[in-house]
Design an enzyme around this catalytic site. Structure first.
Site, PDB file in Angstrom:
ATOM      1  N   ASP A   1       2.069   9.897  40.555  1.00  0.00           N
ATOM      2  CA  ASP A   1       0.994  10.469  40.959  1.00  0.00           C
ATOM      3  C   ASP A   1       1.256  10.857  42.241  1.00  0.00           C
ATOM      4  OD1 ASP A   1      -1.312  10.377  42.954  1.00  0.00           O
ATOM      5  OD2 ASP A   1      -1.996   8.759  42.488  1.00  0.00           O
TER       6      ASP A   1
ATOM      7  N   ASP B   1      -3.147  16.104  41.089  1.00  0.00           N
ATOM      8  CA  ASP B   1      -1.971  15.432  41.077  1.00  0.00           C
ATOM      9  C   ASP B   1      -1.342  14.246  40.623  1.00  0.00           C
ATOM     10  OD1 ASP B   1      -4.187  13.858  42.362  1.00  0.00           O
ATOM     11  OD2 ASP B   1      -3.326  12.933  43.921  1.00  0.00           O
ATOM     12  N   GLU B   2      -1.740  13.938  39.178  1.00  0.00           N
ATOM     13  CA  GLU B   2      -1.827  13.223  38.461  1.00  0.00           C
ATOM     14  C   GLU B   2      -1.244  13.155  37.060  1.00  0.00           C
ATOM     15  OE1 GLU B   2      -3.854   9.691  39.189  1.00  0.00           O
ATOM     16  OE2 GLU B   2      -4.475   9.640  40.934  1.00  0.00           O
TER      17      GLU B   2
END
Ligand SMILES: [Mg+2]
Length: 417
Positions: free
Chosen positions: A8, A104-105
């Site tokens: 993350d 973003d992960e």
């Protein structure tokens, strides 16, 4: 046992803005939907802004009240996607088994990479260091034996940290966390759980499964499994023997989809990316089209069909995928993700035929080839279908650029189920 990482990127949008504006290092920074409008929403903030109490999801004037010197930047999705792609490139050194969750992960299944790169924790540390040194942003990584615990792990220590959750330590590390820390447990599920005295993940794990099912339906069963570490959902990017010979793309949405119209847009977007890659690959036309649907309890359904007339156009692929969806999905739960893949390629000589259907096909094909050309020259956003433009969030997504990311605008904690 599998080894799964969940990585993350920390304060992602704000971190990218700091890369672009190094002079703002040491300054409280926030990314805002609309910086001109004092009612613009804070989409992300850096650690310093956080220490002033600035929160994701609040309006700009509220944030400025708490933090007078807050520097704001408008959201710049194309930069975020670029950095996200570069980070994905680093993940790709360790496995090709990568599933994006928002911009973003990512989950990474590194089970097959352990022999080459070391333990899950060692791989996580290598990834963390490489991203920091080569790109200049930081990640938090959770390492575990299933996706749910890996995701929890990435939330436990941040920024720039690695957390390992094993079958031996999960009771000590995970069970004390509040129930709502579990993926997809939103406000309404939390309220229901609290009403029967279930407050922590450990409480979920140790409650009679039947009680949870009575309270939440099938979802209760899923939660019980999640809390006990019995989650066996695969990392969606897993390459199987068959998919090596297939071209596919999938997307996990940040929100639940409740109707076919929304799903249709996603299918079309994915079909465009798949068709465009197929044309670029020179593999010819596809005769098998496969659709997969993931519901919001992360259960995945799949169906494929072999067609008489091989195709490489997005219009055809999408049409068939719509039909497959209709046959496959019974709407027991809202939809979270869609995947479209094509396989069984043939390099036919059908253009020589004078069959009128095929002439029509030829026109569609040439039209889409022309679109490929324009997009190559002027960018993937230069030509878009009206259906996709209706959803500005999807229109921002450069899915044809080769990625399954989508700008996630509700970055405030767990998503509501
Ligand atoms: Mg993040």
């Amino acid at each position: 046992m599998r080894t799964i990482l969940h990585s993350d990127l920390n304060n992602f949008y704000a971190s990218v803005e700091l890369l672009k504006h190094p002079e703002c290092k040491g300054v409280p920074v926030a990314v805002c939907g609309n910086v001109e409008d004092r009612h613009g929403i804070i989409l992300a903030k850096n650690q310093l802004a956080k220490s002033f109490g600035v929160k994701t999801g609040e309006v700009l004037w509220e944030a400025k009240k708490k933090c007078k010197n807050l520097v704001t930047f408008p959201a710049d999705f194309s930069s975020y996607i670029k950095v996200s792609e570069a980070v994905r490139g680093i993940y790709g050194r360790f496995t090709d088994n990568i599933e994006s969750f928002g911009i973003d992960e990512c989950w990474l299944d590194v089970t097959d990479s352990l022999k080459i790169f070391g333990s899950g924790e060692e791989i996580a540390q290598k990834i963390r260091t490489a991203i920091k040194e080569e790109i200049g942003v930081t990640v938090s990584v959770g390492v575990s034996y299933n996706k749910i615990f890996a995701k929890l792990g990435s939330d436990m220590k941040k920024p720039d940290a690695v957390t390992v959750i094993t079958p031996n330590n999960f009771k000590q590390t995970v069970w004390k966390l509040p129930a709502e820390d579990l993926l997809y447990v939103g406000k309404s599920t939390k309220t229901k759980l609290n009403s029967i005295g279930v407050h922590t993940i450990g409480d979920i794990a140790t409650t009679d499964e039947k009680v949870l099912v009575g309270l939440l339906g099938v979802w209760g069963k899923t939660l019980y499994r999640f809390a006990n570490g019995f989650d066996d959902t695969p990392v969606a990017g897993k390459k199987t023997e068959e998919s090596v010979k297939s071209i596919g793309n999938s997307l996990t949405d940040y929100k639940d989809l409740y109707n076919f119209e929304e799903v249709k847009t996603l299918i079309l977007l994915l079909s465009e990316s798949v068709a465009s890659r197929l044309r670029e690959s020179g593999l010819g036309r596809a005769t098998t089209i496969k659709l997969s649907v993931t519901d919001n309890a992360l259960k995945t359904y799949g169906k494929q069909i072999t067609i008489d007339k091989p195709t490489r156009t997005a219009t055809d692929i999408a049409k068939i995928a719509y039909k497959l969806f209709y046959q496959l999905y019974k709407w027991e739960r809202p939809v979270r993700g869609i995947g479209v893949a094509v396989s069984n390629f043939t390099l036919g000589t059908e253009q020589l035929s004078i069959d009128t259907d095929i002439i029509k096909d030829g026109k569609k094909d040439r039209l889409e080839l022309a679109v490929d050309g324009i997009r190559k020259k002027y960018g993937n956003h230069s030509l878009q279908r009206a259906r996709i433009l209706q959803d500005p969030r999807l229109a921002e997504t450069d899915i044809i650029g080769g990625h399954t990311v989508n700008p996630k605008t509700n970055v405030c904690g767990n998503d509501e189920i």
